[in-house]
Design an enzyme around this catalytic site. Structure first.
Site, PDB file in Angstrom:
ATOM      1  N   HIS A  39       0.788  -1.232   0.097  1.00 51.98           N
ATOM      2  CA  HIS A  39      -0.130  -0.024  -0.078  1.00 51.98           C
ATOM      3  C   HIS A  39       0.823   1.322   0.013  1.00 51.98           C
ATOM      4  O   HIS A  39       2.060   1.146   0.211  1.00 51.98           O
ATOM      5  CB  HIS A  39      -0.782   0.073   1.237  1.00 51.98           C
ATOM      6  CG  HIS A  39      -2.239  -0.889   1.085  1.00 51.98           C
ATOM      7  ND1 HIS A  39      -2.191  -2.060   1.547  1.00 51.98           N
ATOM      8  CD2 HIS A  39      -3.352  -0.610   0.682  1.00 51.98           C
ATOM      9  CE1 HIS A  39      -3.295  -2.850   1.445  1.00 51.98           C
ATOM     10  NE2 HIS A  39      -4.055  -1.866   0.611  1.00 51.98           N
ATOM     11  N   LYS A  48      -0.729   4.879   4.454  1.00 47.70           N
ATOM     12  CA  LYS A  48      -1.664   3.914   5.127  1.00 47.70           C
ATOM     13  C   LYS A  48      -0.921   3.673   6.834  1.00 47.70           C
ATOM     14  O   LYS A  48      -0.036   3.429   6.873  1.00 47.70           O
ATOM     15  CB  LYS A  48      -1.861   2.711   4.419  1.00 47.70           C
ATOM     16  CG  LYS A  48      -2.812   1.654   4.928  1.00 47.70           C
ATOM     17  CD  LYS A  48      -3.081   0.475   3.919  1.00 47.70           C
ATOM     18  CE  LYS A  48      -4.187  -0.505   4.476  1.00 47.70           C
ATOM     19  NZ  LYS A  48      -5.386   0.059   5.012  1.00 47.70           N
TER      20      LYS A  48
END
Length: 260
Positions: free
Chosen positions: A149, A153
């Site tokens: 990600h 995040k």
């Protein structure tokens, strides 16, 4: 038209949901709520007359369904506030704790509640296939999960990675909490056939990538899902909202929506 409230409208997902809802002929964005003290309060939602407020009670009272991509504490507060109005809920918040789950369970007694770690139809199929593959291949194949990600995040492993790990555990007949192995560092010894490795990569602007690995002595199978645009999650959440308002009270997931 379905009256919609969006929680966390200034966040990455909240903005996407608002804009897709405004472009839709199916939804009417009636309200948007940010946490108290947020700099977003009082700002307008681009392309609409809706202003971001901080009153959950007022906003949820005006909506048939709310979409929540926030944090566990906010998810708890919203579910408690929604009880009085029997407002349907679509929740994409990850890392939900016991308090949030309990609040959603209580809401589900009087309203339909849809909870998903990931609203992509492709990810739902990934989970389905991973469980079937883990059952079919058996203990001769080691199970690993790798997820990637963007640098912003805040949780790891991702909610989707945890769901993938649980799918693998279910297929193999393992207890996920016991099998889960989130770190290997130093003299860890040989790998057990009953563990599921969970590894998170963070960097750049990666939208989201999840891979289930089935590793045998003579071959390796990889099932991967790559999200190319964040809008796939927002459109999936709106699809869930459209579906959930027609359902009786209870807890629902993407498997229910897609018929798995």
């Amino acid at each position: 038209m379905i009256d919609l409230c969006v929680l966390g409208p200034s966040g990455r997902m909240g903005q996407q949901v608002c804009q897709l809802a405004l472009a839709s002929n199916e939804f009417q964005l009636t309200s948007a709520v940010a946490r108290r003290g947020s700099d977003a309060i009082g700002n307008g939602i681009q392309g609409s007359t809706v202003q971001i407020g901080d009153s959950l009670a007022k906003a949820l009272g005006e909506a048939q369904v709310y979409i929540d991509f926030t944090v566990p504490a906010s998810t708890t507060h919203a579910a408690v506030a929604a009880l009085a109005h029997h407002t349907a809920a679509v929740v994409g918040t990850t890392g939900l704790d016991a308090e949030a789950q309990s609040a959603l369970d209580a809401l589900a007694k009087v309203a339909p509640v849809f909870v998903a770690a990931n609203f992509s139809p492709g990810v739902s199929l990934l989970l389905h296939l991973a469980e079937k593959a883990a059952a079919a291949l058996g203990p001769e194949y080691d199970l690993e999960v790798v997820e990637m990600h963007h640098r912003h995040k805040v949780d790891a492993p991702s909610g989707t990675a945890l769901a993938l790990g649980k799918a693998l555990a279910s297929g193999r007949g393992l207890d996920f909490d016991t099998a889960r192995q989130s770190a290997r560092d130093g003299q860890v010894g040989p790998r057990s056939s009953d563990e599921i490795g969970m590894f998170a990569v963070r960097g750049g602007d990666i939208v989201g990538e999840h891979t289930a690995l089935f590793i045998g002595d003579e071959e390796r199978l990889e099932i991967t899902h790559r999200a190319q645009k964040r809008s796939v999650f927002a459109s999936g959440a709106l699809r869930a909202a459209s579906w959930i308002v027609k359902q009786p009270p209870g807890r629902y997931t993407m498997s229910d929506l897609l018929g798995f």
